[in-house]
Design an enzyme around this catalytic site. Structure first.
Site, PDB file in Angstrom:
ATOM      1  N   SER A  49       0.462  -1.316   0.246  1.00 50.07           N
ATOM      2  CA  SER A  49      -0.185  -0.011  -0.048  1.00 50.07           C
ATOM      3  C   SER A  49       1.243   1.656  -0.058  1.00 50.07           C
ATOM      4  O   SER A  49       1.657   1.246   0.679  1.00 50.07           O
ATOM      5  CB  SER A  49      -0.860   0.420   1.122  1.00 50.07           C
ATOM      6  OG  SER A  49      -1.537   0.814   1.296  1.00 50.07           O
TER       7      SER A  49
ATOM      8  N   TYR B 164      -0.863   0.191  11.186  1.00 49.94           N
ATOM      9  CA  TYR B 164      -1.258  -0.557   9.110  1.00 49.94           C
ATOM     10  C   TYR B 164       0.309   0.137   8.305  1.00 49.94           C
ATOM     11  O   TYR B 164       0.329  -0.673   7.442  1.00 49.94           O
ATOM     12  CB  TYR B 164      -2.838   0.183   8.574  1.00 49.94           C
ATOM     13  CG  TYR B 164      -3.161   0.096   7.399  1.00 49.94           C
ATOM     14  CD1 TYR B 164      -3.458  -1.124   7.009  1.00 49.94           C
ATOM     15  CD2 TYR B 164      -2.983   0.683   6.217  1.00 49.94           C
ATOM     16  CE1 TYR B 164      -3.698  -2.014   5.815  1.00 49.94           C
ATOM     17  CE2 TYR B 164      -3.495   0.222   4.860  1.00 49.94           C
ATOM     18  CZ  TYR B 164      -3.310  -1.522   4.659  1.00 49.94           C
ATOM     19  OH  TYR B 164      -3.975  -1.811   3.679  1.00 49.94           O
TER      20      TYR B 164
END
Ligand SMILES: NC(=O)c1ccc[n+]([C@@H]2O[C@H](COP(=O)([O-])OP(=O)(O)OC[C@H]3O[C@@H](n4cnc5c(N)ncnc54)[C@H](OP(=O)(O)O)[C@@H]3O)[C@@H](O)[C@H]2O)c1
Length: 243
Positions: A138, A151
């Protein structure tokens, strides 16, 4: 699709990007082992692609199950050309919240599950000197941001792990890819109301069109420039901007 795969494992194939990847692979004639916890979703996928999608219910945090399940799956597939690790979670985290339980779950699914599955693929591909490994990273892994500390950490860790695999295996002919999407419209992000999200189908199409060489890349070309800048911003500017 830039390359034809005959056999693939997609971990995290019950929704979003992983589901779209499994669908597109199966539609191309590839035999796909579809892995996730929600067996009903996997069974529905298998019904749509009879003899092509093999559903396997599995929780990626059950690390000890992976070696035997991997062997069972590759035997049933009759080989393995490609493995994609798409499982991931992004729990909601309040602006002032520090929640170790959520953090452990995030690391277990996004990082340790990936290591457990991709190590098995690495062992197999190291021996056969062929094969393709794709991790769904990501843009969130590029910096430590206030909104999602762990995250961000998980995607940075995944990126570093995939770089190390690439540096070990590329010279043997194994392709190792880390793809870094920006916003994609999936169950993970729908509640966030992203205006600029791309569809999971488009994300999967791009991912499957870029499988011929080892690398790390941003899913959307515009992010190469944007994140080249963001990666270089000094920490004090990131703090001022609050991003
Ligand atoms: N959506 C975005 O904007 C975006 C952006 C950048 C990167 N990503 C990454 O893309 C990947 C796919 O996410 P998505 O957006 O497609 O979200 P999603 O629709 O929520 O899909 C997540 C997948 O992960 C699986 N999963 C979660 N926990 C699991 C567990 N314990 N064991 C096995 N599988 C598990 C889910 O299956 P079950 O729940 O059935 O187990 C599901 O198949 C993730 O790694 C995510 O971080 C997403």
């Amino acid at each position: 699709m830039s390359q034809t795969f005959r056999t693939a494992i997609v971990v995290g194939a019950s929704s979003g990007i992983g589901l779209a990847l499994a669908e597109q692979l199966a539609a191309s004639g590839c035999r796909v082992a579809a892995i996730a916890r929600r067996k009903d979703r996997l069974d529905e996928l298998a019904t749509r692609f009879p003899n092509l999608v093999l559903p396997f219910a599995h929780d990626v945090t059950e690390f000890a199950e992976v070696p035997e399940l991997f062997q069972q799956i590759t035997a049933q597939l009759g080989g393995l050309d490609l493995i994609i690790y798409a499982s991931g979670i992004m729990p909601e985290v309040g602006k002032t919240e520090f929640n170790t339980d959520k953090d452990i779950s995030t690391i277990n699914v996004n990082v340790l599950g990936a290591i457990a599955w991709l190590n098995q693929a690495a062992i197999r591909f190291q021996g056969s000197q062929t094969g393709t490994i794709i991790g769904i990273g990501s843009v969130a892994g590029d910096r430590g941001r206030p909104g999602q500390p762990v995250y961000n950490t998980s995607k940075a860790a995944l990126s570093t792990f995939l770089e190390a695999l690439r540096n070990r295996l590329s010279k043997l002919g194994v392709i190792v890819i880390n793809v870094k999407p920006g916003p994609v419209d999936t169950e993970m992000t729908r509640h966030l109301g992203f205006k600029n999200a791309i569809s999971a189908d488009d994300a999967a199409r791009i991912i499957l069109s870029k499988t011929t060489r080892s690398r790390e890349y941003y899913l959307e070309p515009k992010h190469h420039l944007i994140f080249a800048i963001i990666r270089r911003l000094p920490s004090w500017i990131m703090q001022r901007l609050g991003i």
